[in-house]
Design an enzyme around this catalytic site. Structure first.
Site, PDB file in Angstrom:
ATOM      1  N   GLY A  11      -2.907  -3.324  -6.434  1.00 59.79           N
ATOM      2  CA  GLY A  11      -1.805  -4.270  -6.351  1.00 59.79           C
ATOM      3  C   GLY A  11      -0.762  -3.729  -5.409  1.00 59.79           C
ATOM      4  O   GLY A  11      -1.073  -3.019  -4.455  1.00 59.79           O
ATOM      5  N   CYS A  12       0.484  -4.035  -5.686  1.00 62.96           N
ATOM      6  CA  CYS A  12       1.591  -3.603  -4.833  1.00 62.96           C
ATOM      7  C   CYS A  12       1.544  -2.097  -4.603  1.00 62.96           C
ATOM      8  O   CYS A  12       1.590  -1.314  -5.548  1.00 62.96           O
ATOM      9  CB  CYS A  12       2.912  -3.994  -5.470  1.00 62.96           C
ATOM     10  SG  CYS A  12       4.343  -3.406  -4.550  1.00 62.96           S
ATOM     11  N   PHE A  13       1.483  -1.690  -3.348  1.00 64.95           N
ATOM     12  CA  PHE A  13       1.365  -0.251  -3.074  1.00 64.95           C
ATOM     13  C   PHE A  13       2.622   0.513  -3.437  1.00 64.95           C
ATOM     14  O   PHE A  13       2.563   1.711  -3.663  1.00 64.95           O
ATOM     15  CB  PHE A  13       0.897   0.060  -1.663  1.00 64.95           C
ATOM     16  CG  PHE A  13       1.582  -0.634  -0.515  1.00 64.95           C
ATOM     17  CD1 PHE A  13       2.929  -0.945  -0.512  1.00 64.95           C
ATOM     18  CD2 PHE A  13       0.839  -0.977   0.605  1.00 64.95           C
ATOM     19  CE1 PHE A  13       3.528  -1.572   0.559  1.00 64.95           C
ATOM     20  CE2 PHE A  13       1.429  -1.605   1.695  1.00 64.95           C
ATOM     21  CZ  PHE A  13       2.785  -1.901   1.668  1.00 64.95           C
ATOM     22  N   CYS A  15       4.038   0.502  -6.173  1.00 64.25           N
ATOM     23  CA  CYS A  15       3.845   0.973  -7.555  1.00 64.25           C
ATOM     24  C   CYS A  15       2.713   1.985  -7.684  1.00 64.25           C
ATOM     25  O   CYS A  15       2.503   2.536  -8.766  1.00 64.25           O
ATOM     26  CB  CYS A  15       3.575  -0.216  -8.474  1.00 64.25           C
ATOM     27  SG  CYS A  15       4.972  -1.347  -8.587  1.00 64.25           S
TER      28      CYS A  15
END
Length: 174
Positions: A11-13, A15
């Site tokens: 997902g969002c890098f 995080c």
């Protein structure tokens, strides 16, 4: 020193950097793009869903200090491995989860870890995280690198607001 690379899409890098960054033996965690067909994509191009790329992190590590298996264990505990449409607030192909193996040993370890998670019964839905051969990795723009350090307040709000923090707490920290 005999460093190796590990590449994970979770997902969002933003995080996906902090969880790995704090371990001895991890030399760097770079946010970027991989798995697609566009050379040197930009963030806006990847978000357009027209590049085939995933947001991912490339971890350079010393396997004598931290093993690839340990990195896999950390990876699984940052994601919802049953969500095929993205991760938490972020939807679309570029936010799907995947493990990009660098060699046959990594492939076997990744497959084994996925099988173990499936057999554990921890989730009542199938584990959909793909295990794929590594493709070229393109570092993201500088403002994305180490985002949690550069923008700690926004990072914390995002981690909580996206649902990731609560999911991790409920499913992995029991």
């Amino acid at each position: 020193m005999n460093n190796e690379k590990a590449v994970f899409a979770g997902g969002c890098f933003w995080c996906m950097v902090k969880p790995f960054d704090r371990y001895d033996g991890v030399h760097s965690v770079v946010s970027g793009y991989t798995g697609g067909f566009t050379v040197n994509p930009t963030y806006n191009e990847v978000c357009s869903e027209k590049t085939g790329h995933y947001e991912a992190v490339e971890i350079t590590f010393n396997p004598d200090v931290i093993s690839y298996q340990e990195l896999l264990n950390i990876f699984w505990k940052q994601i919802d491995p049953t969500d095929g449409g993205g991760q938490f607030y972020d939807r679309g192909h570029s936010y799907q989860t995947a493990i990009f193996y660098q060699n046959d040993r990594q492939k076997k370890l990744a497959e084994k870890s996925k099988e173990e998670l499936t057999r554990s019964g921890q989730f009542n839905k199938p584990i959909v995280t793909e295990i794929l051969p590594a493709k070229p990795f393109y570092p993201a723009e500088e403002y994305h690198q180490n985002y949690y350090q550069k923008n700690p307040a926004h990072y914390e709000r995002y981690q909580k607001g996206s649902g990731r923090a609560d999911f991790i707490k409920q499913n992995w920290e029991v």
